[in-house]
Design a protein around this motif. Structure first.
Motif, PDB file in Angstrom:
ATOM      1  N   GLU A  45       3.592   0.185  -4.447  1.00 16.97           N
ATOM      2  CA  GLU A  45       3.177   0.309  -5.846  1.00 16.97           C
ATOM      3  C   GLU A  45       3.910  -0.677  -6.749  1.00 16.97           C
ATOM      4  O   GLU A  45       5.127  -0.838  -6.661  1.00 16.97           O
ATOM      5  CB  GLU A  45       3.422   1.726  -6.347  1.00 16.97           C
ATOM      6  N   TRP A  73       2.765  -0.915 -10.389  1.00 11.40           N
ATOM      7  CA  TRP A  73       2.837  -0.116 -11.606  1.00 11.40           C
ATOM      8  C   TRP A  73       1.666   0.860 -11.627  1.00 11.40           C
ATOM      9  O   TRP A  73       0.723   0.744 -10.845  1.00 11.40           O
ATOM     10  CB  TRP A  73       2.868  -0.982 -12.859  1.00 11.40           C
ATOM     11  N   ARG A  74       1.734   1.825 -12.518  1.00  9.13           N
ATOM     12  CA  ARG A  74       0.675   2.813 -12.679  1.00  9.13           C
ATOM     13  C   ARG A  74       0.579   3.226 -14.136  1.00  9.13           C
ATOM     14  O   ARG A  74       1.538   3.104 -14.901  1.00  9.13           O
ATOM     15  CB  ARG A  74       0.953   4.055 -11.832  1.00  9.13           C
ATOM     16  N   ALA A  75      -0.593   3.726 -14.532  1.00  8.74           N
ATOM     17  CA  ALA A  75      -0.795   4.269 -15.872  1.00  8.74           C
ATOM     18  C   ALA A  75      -2.130   4.997 -15.908  1.00  8.74           C
ATOM     19  O   ALA A  75      -3.098   4.560 -15.270  1.00  8.74           O
ATOM     20  CB  ALA A  75      -0.767   3.175 -16.937  1.00  8.74           C
ATOM     21  N   ASP A  76      -2.180   6.098 -16.626  1.00  3.67           N
ATOM     22  CA  ASP A  76      -3.428   6.812 -16.905  1.00  3.67           C
ATOM     23  C   ASP A  76      -4.255   7.071 -15.656  1.00  3.67           C
ATOM     24  O   ASP A  76      -5.472   6.861 -15.620  1.00  3.67           O
ATOM     25  CB  ASP A  76      -4.261   6.035 -17.929  1.00  3.67           C
ATOM     26  N   ARG A 105      -3.299   3.276 -10.261  1.00  2.00           N
ATOM     27  CA  ARG A 105      -2.124   2.503  -9.845  1.00  2.00           C
ATOM     28  C   ARG A 105      -2.549   1.134  -9.321  1.00  2.00           C
ATOM     29  O   ARG A 105      -3.656   0.941  -8.827  1.00  2.00           O
ATOM     30  CB  ARG A 105      -1.330   3.249  -8.777  1.00  2.00           C
ATOM     31  N   GLU A 107     -11.089   7.540 -15.581  1.00  2.83           N
ATOM     32  CA  GLU A 107     -10.535   6.671 -14.545  1.00  2.83           C
ATOM     33  C   GLU A 107     -11.158   5.285 -14.611  1.00  2.83           C
ATOM     34  O   GLU A 107     -10.470   4.276 -14.382  1.00  2.83           O
ATOM     35  CB  GLU A 107     -10.741   7.311 -13.172  1.00  2.83           C
ATOM     36  N   SER A 137      -9.447   3.530 -17.410  1.00  4.49           N
ATOM     37  CA  SER A 137      -8.116   3.107 -16.975  1.00  4.49           C
ATOM     38  C   SER A 137      -8.202   1.920 -16.029  1.00  4.49           C
ATOM     39  O   SER A 137      -7.360   1.005 -16.081  1.00  4.49           O
ATOM     40  CB  SER A 137      -7.397   4.271 -16.289  1.00  4.49           C
ATOM     41  N   GLU A 176      -8.396  -1.211 -18.055  1.00  4.07           N
ATOM     42  CA  GLU A 176      -7.109  -1.611 -18.631  1.00  4.07           C
ATOM     43  C   GLU A 176      -6.173  -2.162 -17.567  1.00  4.07           C
ATOM     44  O   GLU A 176      -5.454  -3.146 -17.796  1.00  4.07           O
ATOM     45  CB  GLU A 176      -6.460  -0.416 -19.324  1.00  4.07           C
ATOM     46  N   ARG A 177      -6.176  -1.563 -16.393  1.00  4.99           N
ATOM     47  CA  ARG A 177      -5.324  -2.088 -15.311  1.00  4.99           C
ATOM     48  C   ARG A 177      -5.772  -3.498 -14.911  1.00  4.99           C
ATOM     49  O   ARG A 177      -4.931  -4.357 -14.608  1.00  4.99           O
ATOM     50  CB  ARG A 177      -5.371  -1.177 -14.089  1.00  4.99           C
ATOM     51  N   GLU A 191      -4.351  -5.915 -17.243  1.00  5.47           N
ATOM     52  CA  GLU A 191      -2.939  -6.123 -16.946  1.00  5.47           C
ATOM     53  C   GLU A 191      -2.762  -7.031 -15.727  1.00  5.47           C
ATOM     54  O   GLU A 191      -1.877  -7.905 -15.716  1.00  5.47           O
ATOM     55  CB  GLU A 191      -2.258  -4.772 -16.709  1.00  5.47           C
TER      56      GLU A 191
END
Length: 288
Positions: A171, A173-176, A179, A210, A213, A216-217, A220
């Motif tokens: 991993e 990073w992760r959010a909402d 991952r 999901e 999210s 957004e991932r 990033e």
């Protein structure tokens, strides 16, 4: 065989269209195109995408017997040069390409996309395509209000996407609820997987939050790859079902950083790894 160049709209929802691309690569190749002005990080747009994807899968299953689906899309990236590994870009707005897979398919999508764009044959004759598109349009209409959400396996035992080693060793990073992880065997330096924290087997069973999210991932990831590798966009794909090549029973999107001056096309690396093409001399490849 002449190449059809005009796309056909087969179905429409509030925010998405199901299209037959002008350069369809297989019988089961359709695209989900986002309407102008809509944004994927709007929960209503995300919910409509999931509904449209389920409708697409149900229609392809009813007409062609598809029991697996390949999904390909670009993120802030237009396939450059020969376009190896990706469908041809036909529209200015975002589009998600879906390839219905069948036990008796005439050609595998990966084999067609391993060829340069200009060398790819038409999947069907125009008259054959017209007849099939009429049947698909009818099937999509029949499933527009009632495409069921597949049951998601509630038991993550043995799932490679849920094990503790994923968080410990892979991993980033992760959010909402989503991952970003490093693959165990990355194809290039700019290669990650993006997957939900929740155990979900098929993308058709994702929740709208999901999907938001995920968007957004991916933003990033694009920024991360831009800072580290000079990437200007992303190429993404996922396999839905064993017929499409899904080995881990957990939704995961393969993501590659892309740029016009990249040293290697990651899809050429992938094609060699899975044996679709073989290198005949430096800088050239042939289908196996």
């Amino acid at each position: 065989m002449s190449m059809v160049t005009d796309h056909a709209v087969l179905a429409e929802s509030a925010y998405w269209q199901i299209l037959r691309p002008g350069h369809a690569l297989t019988d089961g190749h359709v695209a989900l195109r986002l309407n102008v002005g809509a944004a994927i990080d709007d929960p209503q747009v995300a919910a409509d995408l999931l509904h449209t994807y389920r409708t697409t899968c149900a229609g392809l299953r009813a007409v062609l017997g598809c029991d697996g689906f390949g999904v390909s899309f670009a993120w802030s990236w237009v396939p450059a040069g020969d376009g190896i590994g990706e469908p041809r870009a036909e529209w200015g707005q975002p589009a998600i390409h879906v390839f219905g897979r069948t036990p008796n398919e005439r050609v595998k999508p990966v084999r067609v996309m391993a060829q340069p764009v200009h060398a790819r044959p038409a999947a069907m004759r125009p008259s054959e395509r017209t007849r099939l598109d009429r049947r698909l349009a009818g099937a999509f209409a029949a499933h527009a209000d009632g495409a069921p959400r597949p049951d998601s396996d509630p038991n993550p035992a043995g799932c490679d996407g849920c094990g503790p080693e994923v968080a410990r060793d892979q991993e980033l990073w992760r959010a909402d609820g989503v991952r970003v992880i490093r693959p165990r065997a990355p194809l290039t330096e700019a290669n990650v997987l993006v997957l939900p924290m929740r155990h979900v087997v098929s993308p058709a069973s994702l929740r709208p939050a999901e999907v938001v999210s995920y968007a957004e991932r991916l933003r990033e990831v694009r920024a991360h790859f831009g800072d580290r590798f000079g990437a200007t966009g992303l190429s993404c794909f996922l396999n839905d079902g064993a017929r499409a090549g899904q080995e881990t029973p957990h939704v995961h999107v393969h993501v590659f950083g892309r740029s016009a001056d990249e040293p290697r096309n990651p899809f050429e690396v992938l094609a060699r790894r899975i044996g679709v093409v073989r290198e005949s001399r430096p800088g050239s490849y042939r289908l196996s």
